[in-house]
Design a protein around this motif. Structure first.
Motif, PDB file in Angstrom:
ATOM      1  N   GLY A  51      51.938 -11.655  57.070  1.00 50.73           N
ATOM      2  CA  GLY A  51      52.918 -12.446  57.810  1.00 50.73           C
ATOM      3  C   GLY A  51      52.570 -13.919  57.741  1.00 50.73           C
ATOM      4  O   GLY A  51      53.310 -14.717  57.196  1.00 50.73           O
ATOM      5  N   ILE A  52      51.421 -14.275  58.270  1.00 52.87           N
ATOM      6  CA  ILE A  52      50.903 -15.640  58.204  1.00 52.87           C
ATOM      7  C   ILE A  52      49.438 -15.562  57.798  1.00 52.87           C
ATOM      8  O   ILE A  52      48.848 -14.481  57.775  1.00 52.87           O
ATOM      9  N   ASP A  53      48.853 -16.709  57.517  1.00 56.92           N
ATOM     10  CA  ASP A  53      47.446 -16.767  57.142  1.00 56.92           C
ATOM     11  C   ASP A  53      46.716 -17.644  58.152  1.00 56.92           C
ATOM     12  O   ASP A  53      46.983 -18.853  58.226  1.00 56.92           O
ATOM     13  N   PHE A  54      45.853 -17.029  58.942  1.00 58.65           N
ATOM     14  CA  PHE A  54      45.077 -17.780  59.932  1.00 58.65           C
ATOM     15  C   PHE A  54      43.837 -16.980  60.309  1.00 58.65           C
ATOM     16  O   PHE A  54      43.926 -15.775  60.549  1.00 58.65           O
ATOM     17  N   THR A  55      42.701 -17.660  60.362  1.00 58.41           N
ATOM     18  CA  THR A  55      41.451 -17.074  60.838  1.00 58.41           C
ATOM     19  C   THR A  55      40.961 -17.891  62.023  1.00 58.41           C
ATOM     20  O   THR A  55      40.853 -19.122  61.925  1.00 58.41           O
ATOM     21  N   GLU A 102      50.132  -8.423  60.640  1.00 61.07           N
ATOM     22  CA  GLU A 102      48.897  -7.659  60.789  1.00 61.07           C
ATOM     23  C   GLU A 102      47.794  -8.576  61.297  1.00 61.07           C
ATOM     24  O   GLU A 102      47.618  -9.679  60.800  1.00 61.07           O
ATOM     25  N   LEU A 103      47.064  -8.072  62.289  1.00 60.72           N
ATOM     26  CA  LEU A 103      45.953  -8.785  62.897  1.00 60.72           C
ATOM     27  C   LEU A 103      44.720  -7.907  62.789  1.00 60.72           C
ATOM     28  O   LEU A 103      44.756  -6.735  63.172  1.00 60.72           O
ATOM     29  N   GLN A 104      43.635  -8.468  62.231  1.00 59.95           N
ATOM     30  CA  GLN A 104      42.389  -7.717  62.043  1.00 59.95           C
ATOM     31  C   GLN A 104      41.244  -8.376  62.797  1.00 59.95           C
ATOM     32  O   GLN A 104      41.234  -9.591  62.992  1.00 59.95           O
TER      33      GLN A 104
END
Length: 164
Positions: A51-55, A102-104
């Motif tokens: 969906g998006i890219d973020f850490t 998705e969130l990991q």
């Protein structure tokens, strides 16, 4: 499964902000997260992988507290002010037609994975309202895939950083 996976929930998504007719409008998308647990959690290395890219960096979230990741910090602060709990700016964009999020956790285990759809509520599809989770404490991957787990925000612009 650890305290982050047990306690962290997505509680609101602004995927298609108000249409103004100007293609150069700054983007005020955001995703709101909530700690539903009884203990403070550290979000270090938790990441959005679809969906998006973020850490997340070294971010702690107290019980009942919110955190926001936004598309454009400057645009978000122009629209909502600088008092919201923004923890970072993500790469990519939320799809106005709906998509899988998705969130990991830091170990790569899935915390949440679900698909939102723009056809669920007309008010959330470019009319300026966000998708808001009805009951964040009960919101898991299976329920968030369903329209009934969501509703349109009560207020125009949603409620980033506080309960709707």
């Amino acid at each position: 499964v650890g305290p982050v996976a047990e306690s962290l929930r997505i509680s609101e998504i602004m995927y298609h902000p108000s249409n103004t007719g100007r293609p150069d409008d700054p983007n005020t998308e955001y995703i709101e997260l909530l700690n539903i647990g009884a203990r403070t959690i550290n979000l270090r290395l938790v990441r959005f992988t679809n969906g998006i890219d973020f850490t997340f960096g070294d971010v702690t979230l107290d019980p009942g507290a919110y955190a926001l990741v936004v598309k454009d910090i400057a645009a978000f602060e122009t629209r909502y002010g600088d008092q919201s709990p923004v923890v970072g700016q993500y790469a990519g964009s939320l799809n106005n037609a709906g998509e899988r999020i998705e969130l990991q956790d830091a170990a790569g285990q899935t915390i949440l994975t679900f698909r939102y759809k723009d056809g669920w509520y007309d008010l959330t599809d470019g009319e300026g309202h966000s998708l808001t989770v009805v009951d964040p404490a009960a919101a898991d991957s299976a329920t968030l895939d369903k329209k009934g787990a969501w509703r349109a925000s009560a207020a125009l612009g949603g409620s980033p950083g506080y309960d709707d």
